[in-house]
Design a protein around this motif. Sequence first.
Motif, PDB file in Angstrom:
ATOM      1  N   MET A   1      44.040  41.340  15.004  1.00 45.14           N
ATOM      2  CA  MET A   1      45.331  40.865  15.421  1.00 45.14           C
ATOM      3  C   MET A   1      45.445  39.390  15.089  1.00 45.14           C
ATOM      4  SD  MET A   1      45.902  42.627  19.122  1.00 45.14           S
ATOM      5  CE  MET A   1      44.170  42.813  19.437  1.00 45.14           C
ATOM      6  N   ASN A   2      46.569  39.016  14.582  1.00 49.52           N
ATOM      7  CA  ASN A   2      46.837  37.616  14.284  1.00 49.52           C
ATOM      8  C   ASN A   2      47.946  37.131  15.196  1.00 49.52           C
ATOM      9  OD1 ASN A   2      44.998  37.305  12.104  1.00 49.52           O
ATOM     10  ND2 ASN A   2      46.386  38.474  10.826  1.00 49.52           N
ATOM     11  N   VAL A   3      47.748  35.973  15.767  1.00 48.75           N
ATOM     12  CA  VAL A   3      48.780  35.326  16.569  1.00 48.75           C
ATOM     13  C   VAL A   3      48.891  33.886  16.090  1.00 48.75           C
ATOM     14  CG1 VAL A   3      48.648  36.790  18.631  1.00 48.75           C
ATOM     15  CG2 VAL A   3      47.084  34.882  18.410  1.00 48.75           C
ATOM     16  N   ALA A   4      50.097  33.347  16.173  1.00 49.98           N
ATOM     17  CA  ALA A   4      50.324  31.978  15.707  1.00 49.98           C
ATOM     18  C   ALA A   4      51.558  31.427  16.396  1.00 49.98           C
ATOM     19  CB  ALA A   4      50.518  31.962  14.185  1.00 49.98           C
ATOM     20  N   GLY A   5      51.665  30.118  16.383  1.00 48.03           N
ATOM     21  CA  GLY A   5      52.833  29.493  16.976  1.00 48.03           C
ATOM     22  C   GLY A   5      52.774  27.991  16.831  1.00 48.03           C
ATOM     23  N   VAL A   6      53.754  27.350  17.443  1.00 50.31           N
ATOM     24  CA  VAL A   6      53.831  25.891  17.459  1.00 50.31           C
ATOM     25  C   VAL A   6      54.071  25.474  18.901  1.00 50.31           C
ATOM     26  CG1 VAL A   6      55.110  23.860  16.661  1.00 50.31           C
ATOM     27  CG2 VAL A   6      54.727  25.785  15.104  1.00 50.31           C
ATOM     28  N   LYS A   7      53.335  24.474  19.357  1.00 46.96           N
ATOM     29  CA  LYS A   7      53.501  23.935  20.708  1.00 46.96           C
ATOM     30  C   LYS A   7      53.839  22.460  20.579  1.00 46.96           C
ATOM     31  CE  LYS A   7      53.032  24.034  25.226  1.00 46.96           C
ATOM     32  NZ  LYS A   7      54.015  24.712  26.035  1.00 46.96           N
ATOM     33  N   GLU A   8      54.882  22.045  21.287  1.00 46.01           N
ATOM     34  CA  GLU A   8      55.321  20.648  21.254  1.00 46.01           C
ATOM     35  C   GLU A   8      54.817  19.921  22.503  1.00 46.01           C
ATOM     36  OE1 GLU A   8      56.937  19.590  18.583  1.00 46.01           O
ATOM     37  OE2 GLU A   8      57.193  21.597  17.741  1.00 46.01           O
ATOM     38  N   PHE A   9      54.370  18.678  22.314  1.00 47.10           N
ATOM     39  CA  PHE A   9      53.883  17.854  23.423  1.00 47.10           C
ATOM     40  C   PHE A   9      54.594  16.513  23.427  1.00 47.10           C
ATOM     41  CE2 PHE A   9      50.352  20.588  22.191  1.00 47.10           C
ATOM     42  CZ  PHE A   9      49.989  21.138  23.418  1.00 47.10           C
ATOM     43  N   GLY A  97      53.170  14.585  13.894  1.00 49.19           N
ATOM     44  CA  GLY A  97      54.096  13.874  14.772  1.00 49.19           C
ATOM     45  C   GLY A  97      53.776  12.406  14.831  1.00 49.19           C
ATOM     46  N   GLU A  98      54.723  11.665  15.355  1.00 50.53           N
ATOM     47  CA  GLU A  98      54.593  10.210  15.459  1.00 50.53           C
ATOM     48  C   GLU A  98      54.951   9.769  16.867  1.00 50.53           C
ATOM     49  OE1 GLU A  98      53.374   8.357  13.021  1.00 50.53           O
ATOM     50  OE2 GLU A  98      53.274  10.099  11.711  1.00 50.53           O
ATOM     51  N   GLY A  99      54.452   8.618  17.251  1.00 54.12           N
ATOM     52  CA  GLY A  99      54.797   8.051  18.557  1.00 54.12           C
ATOM     53  C   GLY A  99      54.363   8.953  19.692  1.00 54.12           C
ATOM     54  N   ASP A 100      55.288   9.165  20.635  1.00 56.90           N
ATOM     55  CA  ASP A 100      54.988   9.958  21.822  1.00 56.90           C
ATOM     56  C   ASP A 100      55.313  11.439  21.648  1.00 56.90           C
ATOM     57  OD1 ASP A 100      53.752   8.186  23.448  1.00 56.90           O
ATOM     58  OD2 ASP A 100      55.500   7.738  24.697  1.00 56.90           O
ATOM     59  N   HIS A 101      55.399  11.909  20.424  1.00 56.36           N
ATOM     60  CA  HIS A 101      55.665  13.336  20.202  1.00 56.36           C
ATOM     61  C   HIS A 101      54.615  13.904  19.249  1.00 56.36           C
ATOM     62  CE1 HIS A 101      57.859  17.075  19.948  1.00 56.36           C
ATOM     63  NE2 HIS A 101      57.552  17.066  18.668  1.00 56.36           N
ATOM     64  N   THR A 102      54.009  15.020  19.669  1.00 50.69           N
ATOM     65  CA  THR A 102      53.026  15.702  18.824  1.00 50.69           C
ATOM     66  C   THR A 102      53.389  17.170  18.738  1.00 50.69           C
ATOM     67  OG1 THR A 102      51.280  14.169  19.486  1.00 50.69           O
ATOM     68  CG2 THR A 102      50.573  16.274  18.535  1.00 50.69           C
ATOM     69  N   SER A 103      53.318  17.688  17.539  1.00 49.04           N
ATOM     70  CA  SER A 103      53.541  19.106  17.285  1.00 49.04           C
ATOM     71  C   SER A 103      52.196  19.714  16.903  1.00 49.04           C
ATOM     72  CB  SER A 103      54.552  19.252  16.143  1.00 49.04           C
ATOM     73  OG  SER A 103      54.846  20.608  15.927  1.00 49.04           O
ATOM     74  N   MET A 104      51.835  20.813  17.551  1.00 46.51           N
ATOM     75  CA  MET A 104      50.573  21.489  17.252  1.00 46.51           C
ATOM     76  C   MET A 104      50.876  22.883  16.719  1.00 46.51           C
ATOM     77  SD  MET A 104      47.341  22.487  19.722  1.00 46.51           S
ATOM     78  CE  MET A 104      48.152  23.860  20.540  1.00 46.51           C
ATOM     79  N   ALA A 105      50.625  23.076  15.425  1.00 47.77           N
ATOM     80  CA  ALA A 105      50.727  24.412  14.831  1.00 47.77           C
ATOM     81  C   ALA A 105      49.355  25.058  15.003  1.00 47.77           C
ATOM     82  CB  ALA A 105      51.105  24.312  13.353  1.00 47.77           C
ATOM     83  N   TRP A 106      49.321  26.275  15.526  1.00 45.75           N
ATOM     84  CA  TRP A 106      48.044  26.939  15.787  1.00 45.75           C
ATOM     85  C   TRP A 106      48.092  28.370  15.262  1.00 45.75           C
ATOM     86  CZ3 TRP A 106      48.369  31.331  18.674  1.00 45.75           C
ATOM     87  CH2 TRP A 106      49.527  31.495  19.432  1.00 45.75           C
ATOM     88  N   THR A 107      46.922  28.863  14.966  1.00 48.26           N
ATOM     89  CA  THR A 107      46.792  30.242  14.531  1.00 48.26           C
ATOM     90  C   THR A 107      45.468  30.783  15.039  1.00 48.26           C
ATOM     91  OG1 THR A 107      46.783  31.722  12.610  1.00 48.26           O
ATOM     92  CG2 THR A 107      45.805  29.572  12.294  1.00 48.26           C
TER      93      THR A 107
END
Length: 154
Positions: A1-9, A97-107
């Motif tokens: 099974m493959n799962v993936a997504g993006v989480k914003e911080f 991402g830059e500054g106080d925003h980070t995007s995490m792409a995960w799989t």
Amino acid sequence: MNVAGVKEFDAPRAVVWGVIDDPAQMAGLMPGVEGFEIKDDRHWQAKVKVPLGLGGLKMTIDFEKLEERPLEYASMSAKGKGVGAMMNMTTSFTLSGEGDHTSMAWTAEVRIAGPVGSMGQRVLQPIINQQVGNVLTALEVKVAEAKARAEATS
């Protein structure tokens, strides 16, 4: 099974990296952790009770960092053994991402063998999706706590 997504911080990359690069903090994100041991900076082990419907599956999971580029990318493998199941997982995270925003792409690629694995993807997929959701929610809390600590000391 493959799962993936993006989480914003709402936190700088260094703060997010500090959490996902720390085995002790990552162990705290996993549901059902009953024990945890760091063997060295690339290997650690967790004793886990994986919630499966009515009961739980006790597993010993060995983790290994495969690759890392600080503040940008990390991958690891996890191999778990328990009565009635063997689990292999490979996962990776890419931060941007830059500054106080980070995007995490995960799989993550998850394989489960044995009687538990024979339940099939239709049964296991919702359980895996729920566990991933729990981990991501806990990660968001840990990142917010780490950001607050960093701001308090600066």
